[in-house]
Design a protein around this motif. Structure first.
Motif, mmCIF file in Angstrom:
data_model
loop_
_atom_site.group_PDB
_atom_site.id
_atom_site.type_symbol
_atom_site.label_atom_id
_atom_site.label_comp_id
_atom_site.label_asym_id
_atom_site.label_seq_id
_atom_site.Cartn_x
_atom_site.Cartn_y
_atom_site.Cartn_z
ATOM 1 N N UNK A 1 93.466 89.418 -14.016
ATOM 2 C CA UNK A 1 92.514 90.221 -14.837
ATOM 3 C C UNK A 1 91.430 88.958 -14.856
ATOM 4 N N UNK A 2 90.369 89.844 -15.415
ATOM 5 C CA UNK A 2 88.942 89.284 -15.494
ATOM 6 C C UNK A 2 88.968 88.528 -16.636
ATOM 7 N N UNK A 3 88.621 87.034 -16.800
ATOM 8 C CA UNK A 3 88.494 86.418 -17.913
ATOM 9 C C UNK A 3 87.463 87.051 -18.966
ATOM 10 N N UNK A 4 87.425 86.756 -20.219
ATOM 11 C CA UNK A 4 86.861 87.446 -20.993
ATOM 12 C C UNK A 4 85.857 86.207 -21.803
ATOM 13 N N UNK A 5 84.759 86.274 -21.851
ATOM 14 C CA UNK A 5 83.890 85.290 -22.340
ATOM 15 C C UNK A 5 83.714 85.350 -23.869
ATOM 16 N N UNK A 6 83.458 84.076 -24.507
ATOM 17 C CA UNK A 6 83.052 82.691 -23.832
ATOM 18 C C UNK A 6 84.210 82.114 -23.221
ATOM 19 N N UNK A 7 84.159 81.032 -22.380
ATOM 20 C CA UNK A 7 85.385 80.414 -21.666
ATOM 21 C C UNK A 7 84.988 78.699 -22.179
ATOM 22 N N UNK A 8 86.223 78.075 -22.071
ATOM 23 C CA UNK A 8 86.289 76.743 -22.247
ATOM 24 C C UNK A 8 85.806 76.062 -21.166
ATOM 25 N N UNK A 9 84.996 74.940 -21.199
ATOM 26 C CA UNK A 9 84.826 73.901 -20.023
ATOM 27 C C UNK A 9 86.096 73.130 -19.587
ATOM 28 N N UNK A 10 85.999 72.476 -18.714
ATOM 29 C CA UNK A 10 87.228 71.646 -18.134
ATOM 30 C C UNK A 10 87.449 70.509 -19.088
#
Length: 491
Positions: free
Chosen positions: A25-34
């Motif tokens: 499925x599509x991620x939902x923002x915001x997302x964490x950085x590495x």
């Protein structure tokens, strides 16, 4: 036919419908950085408050203590690091300079440092010794460089002091290898000289010199303060946050504790607390009991945060035996609870599955790469656990694959009651995030159901844990709830 058999054949049928993999499925923002992902996976870090205050029985030094007071005869950074590693901490963070301005490394920009002390005949470098020990042990290193400096004469002159501060920051970030976290705050005594800290410039330089590091402050940019020094997060705790609504030294504590379900930035929280009443070591103080540390763990790591525990070295330069004993007990107690996930004994199924690779069985494997995903556009999101024999438990763990965004806003756990033929609620929670731990009165049952109630997008669950904590107050003092039931008449 028993419910267990029906669930088994239902699972086989769902797998046989298609042999092709359905995309994620599509991620939902915001997302964490590495960097934020790596930080969150670490779960716990150890703070090391150390400096002249250790020898003067102070918390906030005046900047006037003679450097000669700093003389830890038996300093052993390897001991600090080994204790941190053995106790389950993923990184150590040192107060390289506290508010008194004394530097634990031989800075070229001030004489108020270890080079003016009798320790190692003025040739010592605490930061270097700790960096070497951490690298050898394979755990991360973080540094705290206090913005407030009560010693240096440039303090109060905005441009001059910011130049001085950035020069010292550059020393720390270029001479000691990889730095995993840079810790900043807005601490400043009342009536102190008025001046501006160039935080935006500081953040840019830190990310330039140490691109793998996360920066901690009241307002991020990478990790936020939880808003108290008790180590306790809000019962609702989003990693979502609006940095524009936060200011270092002046952020609403409730906003810090809870985060923001509508936030545009990913800024997870860190819960700092000291093992002792003070942040620096004091001879007459004693560490918190292990039961208190466990409670803080539930209310920090168990609420989607990182647990930052301060364990201050003593005036000999060692972590005290009292503290070591409590840390050992904490590790053993935590392992005794969470090493045995009772859910692994269950047959597991779900209300729907997006595709074969997203099956309910994924929630019994630790890690972020596999997870349960339901079919799109569903109105019910449920996971079922069926045990052959009744199990006793009083702790629920739920995790989301946070690389796909934080989604769950509320959920609850139910058990089946044979007399009424209905499911009965055990416990309810709000946010999940990386890890959510909920405690409740001890129960016994063969059938459990996790129900996701509200979400920002279709829920994704990466892990479920069911545990028996014999040591928490909820387990020792609560009445036992027994649900005996038959596998028939499921609804």
């Amino acid at each position: 036919m028993s419910l267990l058999t029906l669930l088994f054949f239902s699972s086989l049928l769902s797998l046989s419908k298609s042999t092709s993999l359905k995309p994620h499925p599509l991620p939902i923002t915001p997302l964490p950085s590495s960097q934020q992902l790596q930080w969150q996976l670490g779960s716990m870090a150890m703070f090391l408050h150390f400096g002249p205050n250790t020898f003067t029985d102070s918390e906030w030094g005046t900047g006037k203590a003679d450097p000669s007071v700093f003389n830890p005869a038996h300093l052993n950074a390897t001991q600090w690091v080994q204790i941190a590693k053995d106790s389950g901490f993923s990184r150590v963070i040192l107060t390289a300079k506290h508010h008194d301005g004394f530097c634990l490394w031989p800075s070229d920009y001030t004489d108020y440092s270890v080079k003016s002390s009798p320790w190692r005949n003025g040739t010592g470098d605490v930061v270097a010794e700790l960096a070497s020990a951490a690298a050898e042990a394979g755990i991360g290193l973080g540094l705290y460089l206090s913005p407030w400096d009560r010693h240096d004469g440039a303090y109060g002159k905005t441009v001059e002091y910011n130049e001085f501060y950035l020069s010292q920051m550059t020393e720390l970030l270029t001479k000691y290898g990889e730095i995993k976290e840079v810790w900043l705050d807005g601490a400043k005594g009342e009536g102190e000289k008025d001046m501006e800290y160039y935080f935006t410039t500081w953040f840019s330089l830190i990310h330039q010199l140490q691109p793998g590091a996360v920066i901690f402050s009241d307002a991020g940019p990478d990790v936020r303060w939880i808003g108290d020094e008790a180590g306790v997060a809000g019962s609702t705790c989003w990693s979502l946050f609006n940095r524009t609504d936060a200011k270092i030294g002046d952020t609403d504590p409730l906003y810090s504790q809870q985060g923001d379900g509508f936030g545009q930035d990913w800024v997870p929280a860190e819960c700092d607390v000291s093992i002792r009443p003070g942040w620096f070591w004091h001879a007459l103080e004693s560490p918190k009991p292990v039961a208190k540390l466990l409670d803080i763990y539930y209310n920090s790591v168990g609420r989607n945060c990182l647990f930052l525990l301060n364990v201050p070295p003593n005036s000999s330069g060692l972590i005290s035996e009292q503290d070591i004993k409590v840390l050992k007990e904490f590790r053993e107690l935590k392992n005794s609870i969470f090493a045995n996930n009772l859910a692994r004994k269950a047959f597991i199924n779900s209300s729907s599955v997006r595709g074969g690779q997203f099956g309910a069985e994924n929630v019994l494997e630790e890690g972020l790469d596999k997870y349960w995903a339901p079919e799109e556009k569903q109105k019910e999101w449920e996971l079922y656990l069926e045990f052959r024999d009744p199990v006793s438990f009083n702790v629920l763990e739920v995790r989301e694959p946070i690389q796909m965004g934080q989604r769950v806003a509320s959920f609850h756990l139910e058990m089946r009651n044979v007399k009424s033929g209905k499911w009965e609620r055990v416990v309810r929670g709000t946010t999940v995030g990386f890890k959510r731990l909920l405690r409740f009165p001890r129960c016994e049952s063969r059938s459990l159901k996790l129900v996701v109630e509200k979400v920002r997008a279709d829920p994704l669950i990466s892990y479920i844990g069911i545990y028996m904590d014999k040591f928490s107050d909820s387990g020792r003092n609560s009445s036992k709830i027994t649900i005996t039931r038959t596998l028939l008449n499921d609804s």
